[in-house]
Design a protein around this motif. Structure first.
Motif, PDB file in Angstrom:
ATOM      1  N   SER A   1      44.843  46.901  40.787  1.00  0.00           N
ATOM      2  CA  SER A   1      43.440  46.968  41.220  1.00  0.00           C
ATOM      3  C   SER A   1      43.065  48.285  41.876  1.00  0.00           C
ATOM      4  N   ARG A   2      44.052  49.066  42.338  1.00  0.00           N
ATOM      5  CA  ARG A   2      43.745  50.298  43.066  1.00  0.00           C
ATOM      6  C   ARG A   2      44.678  51.417  42.600  1.00  0.00           C
TER       7      ARG A   2
ATOM      8  N   ASP B   1      39.077  43.772  49.554  1.00  0.00           N
ATOM      9  CA  ASP B   1      40.317  43.192  50.075  1.00  0.00           C
ATOM     10  C   ASP B   1      40.402  41.720  49.696  1.00  0.00           C
TER      11      ASP B   1
ATOM     12  N   ASP C   1      41.338  41.228  46.125  1.00  0.00           N
ATOM     13  CA  ASP C   1      42.783  41.351  45.900  1.00  0.00           C
ATOM     14  C   ASP C   1      43.491  40.048  46.252  1.00  0.00           C
TER      15      ASP C   1
ATOM     16  N   ARG D   1      42.969  37.809  43.389  1.00  0.00           N
ATOM     17  CA  ARG D   1      43.903  38.162  42.310  1.00  0.00           C
ATOM     18  C   ARG D   1      45.253  37.496  42.524  1.00  0.00           C
ATOM     19  N   ASP D   2      45.731  37.539  43.748  1.00  0.00           N
ATOM     20  CA  ASP D   2      47.040  36.960  44.050  1.00  0.00           C
ATOM     21  C   ASP D   2      47.044  35.464  43.748  1.00  0.00           C
TER      22      ASP D   2
ATOM     23  N   GLY E   1      40.192  39.181  39.984  1.00  0.00           N
ATOM     24  CA  GLY E   1      39.604  39.250  41.323  1.00  0.00           C
ATOM     25  C   GLY E   1      38.210  38.681  41.415  1.00  0.00           C
TER      26      GLY E   1
END
Length: 400
Positions: free
Chosen positions: A249-250, A369, A372, A375-376, A387
């Motif tokens: 993602s980053r 944040d 993310d 996403r997890d 996400g």
């Protein structure tokens, strides 16, 4: 759009109405207003200012009803963007950029924010000043303060609005704005006016109602003070290579380019000479992986301080790009992507916090944040980790 969009749109809450007969309600409202005098006096507000602004102020039932409205994020992102970035608004912005070119160049030089961004916010907030809300700011804030709207928020904004009047920037009958107290052409709430409004004409008044120089310079000052980085692109619509690892993602622009990510418009994402190539960009799917993908930077987040909505920021920045002649987004937006309600998003936040994830905000605002964290959880659910807080994800996380 409104409410400062700076800000008031992020402050919507559910407030109980007082179950009183109109006459009793009026007496309670008047008593509440008079009870504000000691605090107003402590803030340096004179009795003359207090009485002039609040002496005959009346409760506004329409404002009370609007304060209880639960905003839904029900429109598909594509429909929202088409409405915000319309041909009429694009043409209107281009015309005003030409009309005010000298002024805009001066503001850009002073504050470092591109004029297209300023005009885009101006256009989305109030149609370039054509629709500032039509509500008396003092009456709206007095009603909201009486209702205890957002705790002490409305009361504090009301008292700050009295200071704006006392300083002579605008007379009470011309202090017009939204139902939530956002004022003038850029829709600043009073506290934002006091911090960031600018007297660019040098006439001693910060006039956000009739002075285009003050309006555009104030927006520029707001963005600069919230961290706008001159020369940094806000981001790009991108395409992803086959078998792309969606868990990522980053990364820097250079790293994204090395991974096969490309700009959708065919332009260069970066090259070795590009000073921005090493800047972090976040992969963002406003409608999930089925819709367009974007890489966005810190400047995207600066626009979100004006209005915390991701799609608002995307609309502003895309509109600014269209002023420069950029094409419409290339990707197709899914029409069945119903955005979650604020309450749905708050449920997701509470559940993620219960599961041990850090949540920066419990008011339904989805920062990167939190995406993310989503996403997890999507990986754990066997979903595509994009996400995006969609209906399927919410169903798996908290039930329907």
């Amino acid at each position: 759009m409104v409410a400062m969009s700076i800000i008031a749109t992020q402050l919507i809450s559910i407030t109980p109405l007082f179950a009183q007969a109109p006459a009793a309600e009026a007496r309670s409202f008047n008593a509440f207003i008079q009870s504000l005098w000691p605090e107003a006096q402590q803030r340096g507000i004179t009795r003359a200012t207090f009485d002039r602004a609040l002496g005959d102020v009346q409760y506004d039932a329409e404002v009370a009803a609007l304060s209880r409205r639960q905003p839904e994020y029900g429109r598909a992102v594509g429909d929202y963007l088409n409405g915000m970035v319309s041909p009429a608004r694009i043409n209107g912005g281009i015309r005003r950029l030409g009309e005010w070119r000298g002024l805009i160049d001066s503001i850009e030089h002073t504050f470092g924010v591109p004029g297209e961004i300023l005009v885009a916010i101006w256009g989305i907030e109030t149609g370039f000043g054509a629709n500032t809300g039509g509500k008396g700011v003092i009456r709206s804030l007095a009603t909201l303060a009486f209702l205890g709207y957002k705790g002490d928020f409305a009361k504090n904004e009301l008292l700050t609005a009295l200071l704006v009047l006392q300083q002579g920037h605008i007379p009470p009958d011309r202090m017009i704005g939204s139902w939530a107290g956002a004022m003038g052409q850029p829709q600043f709430i009073p506290s934002s006016f006091m911090r960031w409004a600018v007297d660019f004409t040098g006439d001693g008044k910060r006039d956000l109602w009739t002075s285009v120089p003050d309006v555009l310079a104030s927006i520029a000052n707001y963005l600069r003070e919230h961290g706008w980085k001159p020369g940094l692109p806000w981001g790009y619509e991108v395409t992803l290579p086959e078998n792309f690892d969606m868990r990522r993602s980053r990364a820097s622009f250079r790293e994204w380019a090395a991974l096969g990510v490309r700009r959708a418009d065919g332009g260069k994402l970066t090259d070795r000479r590009d000073a921005n190539g090493g800047k972090e960009a976040i992969l963002f799917f406003p409608s999930g992986a089925r819709g367009p993908a974007f890489l966005v930077t810190d400047n995207f987040n600066v626009i979100k301080t004006y209005n915390i909505s991701d799609v608002y920021a995307l609309a502003v920045l895309h509109l600014a790009d269209r002023f420069r002649g950029a094409p419409a987004f290339a990707g197709r937006w899914p029409q069945d992507d119903r955005q979650l309600t604020r309450e749905d998003r708050m449920r997701i936040q509470r559940r993620l916090a219960d599961l041990g994830y850090k949540v920066n905000d419990f008011q339904g605002m989805m920062d990167f944040d939190l995406r993310d964290n989503i996403r997890d959880m999507q990986i754990k659910f066997g979903m595509v980790p994009d996400g995006h807080p969609g209906m399927e994800f919410m169903g798996r996380l908290v039930g329907r």
